[in-house]
Design an enzyme around this catalytic site. Structure first.
Site, PDB file in Angstrom:
ATOM      1  N   CYS A   2       0.810   1.019  -3.764  1.00 29.58           N
ATOM      2  CA  CYS A   2       1.375   1.163  -5.101  1.00 29.58           C
ATOM      3  C   CYS A   2       2.884   1.247  -4.941  1.00 29.58           C
ATOM      4  CB  CYS A   2       0.843   2.421  -5.785  1.00 29.58           C
ATOM      5  SG  CYS A   2       1.616   2.734  -7.391  1.00 29.58           S
ATOM      6  N   GLU A 122       0.637  -4.647  -9.595  1.00 24.84           N
ATOM      7  CA  GLU A 122       0.195  -5.162  -8.311  1.00 24.84           C
ATOM      8  C   GLU A 122       0.300  -6.677  -8.363  1.00 24.84           C
ATOM      9  OE1 GLU A 122       0.317  -4.668  -5.106  1.00 24.84           O
ATOM     10  OE2 GLU A 122      -0.711  -2.775  -5.530  1.00 24.84           O
TER      11      GLU A 122
END
Length: 254
Positions: A2, A122
Site C-alpha cells: 500500500c 493500487e
C-alpha cells in the site's frame, strides 16, 4: 503493498467515528486524495495521555490509556535507527513477518494503531509498458480503518525542550489480497472492523500470537475497486477528481 491512499475526512468526523477520547492533534490536515509516504497522516491509537517520549506512569500512579487521534508521519522509524530517512522504506509491514522483523516486532506487541482512509490505490500491470491505477474502497462508503503500527524516535541532537525532539511515525500492515482484489495486486492493507477496534488498539494486549490470530480470523474487507485516471501516478496531483471512475483504458479489469 500500500503506497498511496486517500484521506479526505475532517478531523471532527474522525473524532466522532472512532469515538476518540482525546484530540491529540495540533493541526487540521487538509483533505488529501493522494497520500504518499513521508506525509503527515491521521492515526487513532490508545495510550496514556503523556508527552511523547515520557515513560507511562512516570512519577506516580500510572495514567490510564485513552483513545486518541494523532498526526503521525507515514514511514516507520524504529527507535534504534541512526537516521530517520529509513522511514521512507518502511511504509508497509507484512503481517507474515511482524513477529520476526526487529523494526516491527516491539511495536506490534505494544504500539498498534488504526490509519483512517477513504480507500487506497493500487496498480494493475497489463503489460510491460502499461499500469492501470485502481481506487479500492469500502463498498458501503464508510471509513476504512487500516491496521498500523507506530513508533517513537528521538533526535539526540536536539534539546529536550525542542518540539521536534521526538518523531512519531507509522506503517500500514499488509496481507495477501482477497481473490477479487488479487487480480489487481497480490497485497492489500489489513482492514480492522469496528467491533475489533478496541481489542486491536488496547496496549494491554501484548500477546502477539493472539493478535496474529485476530488478524487471521478477520472477516472479508468489504472492499471494491474501479479504474481511475493515471493522474494519481504523480504525487503532485491531488483533489477529488482523482477518485472519479475512468473507463477509457481498455485494459481495465472491472
Amino acid at each position: 503493498m500500500c503506497g498511496r491512499y486517500a484521506s479526505a475526512r475532517k478531523r471532527q468526523e474522525l473524532l466522532e467515528e472512532f469515538e476518540v477520547g482525546v484530540d491529540g492533534t495540533s493541526q487540521e490536515l487538509a483533505a488529501d486524495y493522494n497520500v504518499a509516504p513521508t506525509k503527515k497522516v491521521y492515526a487513532v491509537l490508545t495510550r496514556p495521555e503523556v508527552p511523547d517520549g515520557e515513560k507511562e506512569g512516570k512519577g506516580g500512579q500510572a495514567a490510564q490509556p485513552v483513545r486518541q487521534l494523532r498526526v503521525l508521519k507515514w514511514g516507520l522509524v524504529p527507535s534504534w535507527a541512526k537516521d530517520p530517512s529509513v522511514g521512507s522504506r518502511m511504509i508497509n509491514a507484512r503481517v507474515e513477518t511482524l513477529t520476526e522483523k526487529p523494526s516491527f516486532r516491539k511495536a506490534f506487541a505494544q504500539r498498534r494503531c488504526l490509519l483512517p482512509a477513504d480507500g487506497y490505490y493500487e496498480w494493475y500491470r497489463a503489460d510491460k509498458k502499461t499500469k492501470q491505477p485502481y481506487f479500492i474502497h469500502p463498498e458501503d462508503g464508510g471509513v476504512m480503518a487500516m491496521a498500523g503500527l507506530y513508533e517513537f524516535w528521538k533526535d539526540r541532537a536536539r534539546a529536550d525542550d525542542d518540539p521536534l525532539k521526538w518523531l512519531v511515525t507509522c506503517t500500514v500492515i499488509t496481507r495477501s489480497a482477497e481473490d477479487h482484489l488479487g487480480r489487481i495486486h497480490d497485497r492489500m492493507p489489513v482492514v480492522i472492523h469496528k467491533d475489533r477496534w478496541s481489542d486491536w488498539l488496547d496496549p494491554a494486549h501484548t500477546d502477539t500470537g493472539e493478535m496474529l490470530g485476530m488478524l487471521a480470523d478477520s472477516p472479508p474487507s468489504g472492499l471494491v475497486a474501479y479504474p481511475v485516471s493515471s493522474e494519481v501516478n504523480s504525487v503532485r496531483n491531488n483533489g477529488p477528481h482523482l477518485l472519479e471512475r475512468d473507463d477509457s483504458d481498455e485494459t481495465a479489469l472491472f
